[in-house]
Design a protein around this motif. Structure first.
Motif, PDB file in Angstrom:
ATOM      1  N   GLN A 112       0.465  -0.856  -0.308  1.00 13.74           N
ATOM      2  CA  GLN A 112       0.321   0.163  -0.482  1.00 13.74           C
ATOM      3  C   GLN A 112       0.897   1.146  -0.097  1.00 13.74           C
ATOM      4  O   GLN A 112       0.575   2.196  -0.348  1.00 13.74           O
ATOM      5  N   ASP A 113       2.083   1.143   0.324  1.00 14.00           N
ATOM      6  CA  ASP A 113       2.739   2.684   0.674  1.00 14.00           C
ATOM      7  C   ASP A 113       3.337   2.149  -0.507  1.00 14.00           C
ATOM      8  O   ASP A 113       3.486   3.858  -1.407  1.00 14.00           O
TER       9      ASP A 113
ATOM     10  N   PRO B 240       2.578   6.811  -1.708  1.00 16.84           N
ATOM     11  CA  PRO B 240       3.972   6.992  -0.877  1.00 16.84           C
ATOM     12  C   PRO B 240       3.441   7.928   0.066  1.00 16.84           C
ATOM     13  O   PRO B 240       3.866   7.798   1.217  1.00 16.84           O
TER      14      PRO B 240
ATOM     15  N   LEU C  76       1.360   8.166   2.289  1.00 17.91           N
ATOM     16  CA  LEU C  76       1.242   7.134   3.528  1.00 17.91           C
ATOM     17  C   LEU C  76       2.093   7.017   4.572  1.00 17.91           C
ATOM     18  O   LEU C  76       2.235   7.192   6.286  1.00 17.91           O
ATOM     19  N   ARG C  77       3.222   7.173   3.823  1.00 19.30           N
ATOM     20  CA  ARG C  77       5.228   7.296   4.528  1.00 19.30           C
ATOM     21  C   ARG C  77       5.277   5.998   5.734  1.00 19.30           C
ATOM     22  O   ARG C  77       4.542   6.034   6.936  1.00 19.30           O
ATOM     23  N   LEU C  78       4.851   5.314   5.786  1.00 17.21           N
ATOM     24  CA  LEU C  78       4.735   3.894   6.753  1.00 17.21           C
ATOM     25  C   LEU C  78       5.749   3.995   7.417  1.00 17.21           C
ATOM     26  O   LEU C  78       5.964   3.705   9.008  1.00 17.21           O
TER      27      LEU C  78
ATOM     28  N   TRP D 285      -5.164   6.231   6.123  1.00 16.18           N
ATOM     29  CA  TRP D 285      -4.630   4.921   5.495  1.00 16.18           C
ATOM     30  C   TRP D 285      -5.949   3.433   5.860  1.00 16.18           C
ATOM     31  O   TRP D 285      -5.795   3.297   4.668  1.00 16.18           O
TER      32      TRP D 285
END
Length: 382
Positions: A241-242, A246, A248-250, A296
């Motif tokens: 997903q990240d 991008p 989302l900054r996992l 998320w």
């Protein structure tokens, strides 16, 4: 420069056997989804050294990311060498989870007989069908694999079919009947391809979709896998997903142990990833649980299936004792599709679990597709 040289070499080789149009350049931003960027001869071996009466090509083709941006995806076109000169059906096939590293891509394993599900794919070629197998976005091409980003995977499957039809040596054409098939991660991809077909690739003559073990709602999988032996899949999905989104900054949510695990997962295949990632809890690897944030939650919801009824018949199946993707997700997708008027043939696998489901049900799913290719009606059992 290397890409352009490779493309020109490929065109020259293909021109020896047919009048092949020039393939699209990777730098050309005007290409259509499904246009070929490159094609080179490959090989299809279900097991190491096992011969098959097929020809295979590794292709790179244009597609569309989950956010609508143009991208390039790789895959493999496999055509039986059975003496058939007339038209034949094409199945666009998506494999289940293989991992996040480029070496895990189906196209990397086919020449060596190490790709999972290759034996199931061979059963399709035995029927005289051509098969195209996508590597998915970022698996075998630059960038990270967008694992579990449903829209990207659906695009990749439909554009793989377009690319196979546009490959002259495959002997296919615009009127080629197309089937869509996949299980597990491939079930998510094939279900998305079924939902997107009418709007994204309406020119494809899709006769039916056979899809099983479908993770129809990603958010509902988190409590199933958090801290379990399947937790590696959960963290792989977070990395995917990240990669797709991008923003989302996992990494900003991970502690040092979490960063180390995600780094490992991104460079290895499913056997190692699920072993190393097993029995890990989100709380042990993060400074804050990203799944509790609106950003998320919204992105995960974008991969939810069931909001659009497929415009062609669907064979949907799920194991009652599926320990990785709960049965309720498959039966819920059936309910959603039926409510939207889709012709769904639903089957419960009474004996078996997640992995055995694809093996035991594959012949029945292929028989169902054969009936669709033969023009037999599919009423469904909603």
């Amino acid at each position: 420069m290397r890409v352009r040289t490779r493309v020109l070499a490929c065109v020259a080789a293909l021109a020896l056997t047919s009048a092949t149009p020039a393939l699209a350049s990777a730098e050309d931003t005007t290409g259509r989804p499904g246009d070929l960027v490159s094609a080179e001869r490959s090989a299809f071996h279900p097991l190491p050294g096992q011969p098959t009466a097929t020809k295979a090509w590794k292709i790179h083709y244009r597609s569309t990311s989950a956010t609508g941006a143009p991208n390039v995806v790789s895959g493999t076109v496999i055509v039986p060498q059975d003496g058939r000169t007339g038209p034949r059906p094409l199945v666009t096939y998506a494999v289940g989870t293989v991992g996040l590293g480029d070496s895990c891509a189906p196209s990397a394993g086919f020449p060596h007989g190490t790709t999972m599900e290759a034996n199931l794919i061979q059963q399709l070629t035995w029927r005289g069908w051509a098969v195209v197998v996508t590597d998915y976005e970022g698996l075998g091409t630059p960038g990270e694999h967008t694992y579990t980003a449903g829209r990207s995977a659906g695009h990749a499957m439909l554009d793989a079919a377009r690319a196979a039809i546009r490959l002259p040596e495959a002997g296919l054409g615009a009127d080629t009947p197309v089937g869509i098939m996949g299980y597990s991660q491939g079930g998510q991809a094939s279900s998305w391809a079924a939902e997107l077909h009418s709007s994204y690739a309406p020119e494809l003559k899709v006769k039916g979709t056979a899809t099983g073990g479908v993770p129809a709602r990603l958010a509902e999988l988190a409590p199933v896998h958090d801290g379990s032996y399947g937790s590696g899949l959960l963290f792989m999905a977070a990395a995917g997903q990240d990669a797709a989104y991008p923003e989302l900054r996992l990494d900003s949510y991970l502690n040092q142990a979490g960063k180390a695990l995600i780094g490992f997962l991104r460079n290895n295949c499913v056997a190692a990833d699920t072993t190393v990632g097993s029995f890990k809890r989100i709380s042990d690897l993060t400074v804050k649980n990203p799944l509790e944030t609106p950003e998320w939650q919204a992105r995960l919801a974008e991969s939810d299936l069931g909001t659009e009824g497929p415009g062609h018949p669907v064979y949907l199946y799920h194991a009652l004792a599926d320990e990785l993707i709960p049965y309720s997700l498959g039966s819920g997708l059936r309910k959603d599709w039926c409510a939207r008027g889709a012709a769904v043939n639903w089957r419960t696998i009474v004996v078996g679990e997640h992995v055995s489901g694809v093996i035991s049900e594959s012949p029945r799913a292929a028989d169902w597709l054969a009936d669709r290719f033969a023009g037999k009606p599919a009423s469904g059992n909603c």
